[in-house]
Design an enzyme around this catalytic site. Structure first.
Site, short mmCIF file in Angstrom:
data_model
loop_
_atom_site.label_atom_id
_atom_site.label_comp_id
_atom_site.label_asym_id
_atom_site.label_seq_id
_atom_site.Cartn_x
_atom_site.Cartn_y
_atom_site.Cartn_z
N HIS A 1 0.83 -1.21 0.00
CA HIS A 1 0.00 0.00 0.00
C HIS A 1 0.87 1.26 0.00
CE1 HIS A 1 -3.28 2.72 1.56
NE2 HIS A 1 -2.23 3.30 2.13
N GLU A 2 1.88 1.27 0.84
CA GLU A 2 2.75 2.45 0.91
C GLU A 2 3.51 2.66 -0.40
OE1 GLU A 2 2.29 4.52 3.12
OE2 GLU A 2 1.11 3.25 4.44
N HIS B 1 1.39 4.39 -2.88
CA HIS B 1 1.44 5.85 -2.72
C HIS B 1 2.64 6.44 -3.45
CE1 HIS B 1 -1.88 6.80 -0.14
NE2 HIS B 1 -1.49 6.02 0.86
#
Length: 287
Positions: free
Chosen positions: A132-133, A136
């Site tokens: 998920h990071e 980003h």
């Protein structure tokens, strides 16, 4: 994707406009010009230095393949799957499970995780979080979120200077600033900055969830992780986030503790909705 970028561009422009509005109220046209110049300078400064500033706020320590071999190898594998350069990797000595990414571009990115998240999550769940990071990073959300955190903090500081402009010098000729006006600026400018910042944050999380699920290949892992992180985070403070609440929107789950105003100023979409979307992805359904 274009719609999200257009929306974010408008929101970032709103930050600069807010600087100008504060300057206009406090110092007329001259004050507006000074505030706009200050806002532009803040944008440039935040572009280059805000990521390192945030990492220092959280007292993050950089690790490598020797000092954290399993975690570093996990990030390397996910970065390769995402088609990204290897980011710098950091660990934060905090009990609350949480994580964030920062940096002005994929070539200058960093990811950070707390010792709490590494202790609480399984390796599969942690992999989902870090995917998920990295989503980003891939979507370049890191630049936007880090700059918005820096500028929101600057607007709050600028608003706090409002009372210095009152100075007790208001007279019949109109010198000085009305103390009531200055007080209203002090109250509402930071609130407006926060609302702009939160709108930026919420618009990006669903995209990072979907992107992270695609990078990691396991939407269910991120869904399980989100539920577990939120459950633990509610009872454990993240001290740096409490001291610098403008950075809360960078985390994977809201790290702040609050009362009745929490719903109004949510930093993230509801975890239940994020999990529902991820479960649908795992089942091959469109949400």
């Amino acid at each position: 994707m274009f719609g999200n970028w257009f929306k974010t561009t408008l929101l970032m422009a709103a930050f600069v406009a807010l600087f100008g509005a504060i300057g206009l109220v406090l110092g007329g046209r001259t004050g507006m010009l000074v505030a706009l110049l200050f806002g532009g300078a803040m944008n440039i400064w935040a572009w280059w230095f805000s990521a390192d500033m945030v990492l220092r706020m959280y007292d993050a320590r950089e690790v490598d393949a020797r000092s954290a071999p399993e975690f570093h190898a996990m990030i390397a594998e996910l970065a390769q799957r995402a088609g990204l350069p290897m980011p710098r990797v950091y660990i934060i000595d905090e009990a609350q499970p949480n994580a964030f990414a920062t940096g002005r571009s994929p070539e200058h990115a960093a990811v950070a995780a707390t010792t709490g998240i590494m202790r609480v999550l399984t390796a599969r769940e942690l992999r989902g979080v870090m995917a998920h990071e990295l989503a980003h990073v891939k979507h370049r959300d890191t630049l936007i979120s880090t700059i918005s955190a820096s500028i929101a903090g600057a607007i709050s500081a600028l608003a706090n200077f409002a009372m210095f402009f009152t100075g007790g010098q208001r007279d019949e000729e109109g010198g000085g600033v009305n103390p009531l006006v200055a007080l209203l600026v002090m109250i509402f400018a930071p609130v407006a900055a926060m609302l702009i910042q939160l709108a930026i944050s919420r618009s990006r999380e669903f995209g990072a969830d979907a992107g992270g699920a695609a990078i990691g290949g396991d939407p269910g892992a991120l869904a399980d992780a989100l539920l577990k992180i939120e459950r633990y985070a509610q009872g454990l403070p993240l001290h740096a986030a409490e001291a610098h609440p403008e950075t809360a929107q960078m985390m994977i789950v809201n790290p702040l503790h609050g009362g009745g105003m929490t719903e109004l100023f949510r930093t993230h979409p509801r975890t239940e909705e994020r999990v529902a979307r991820l479960r649908a992805m795992a089942a091959g359904r469109r949400y």
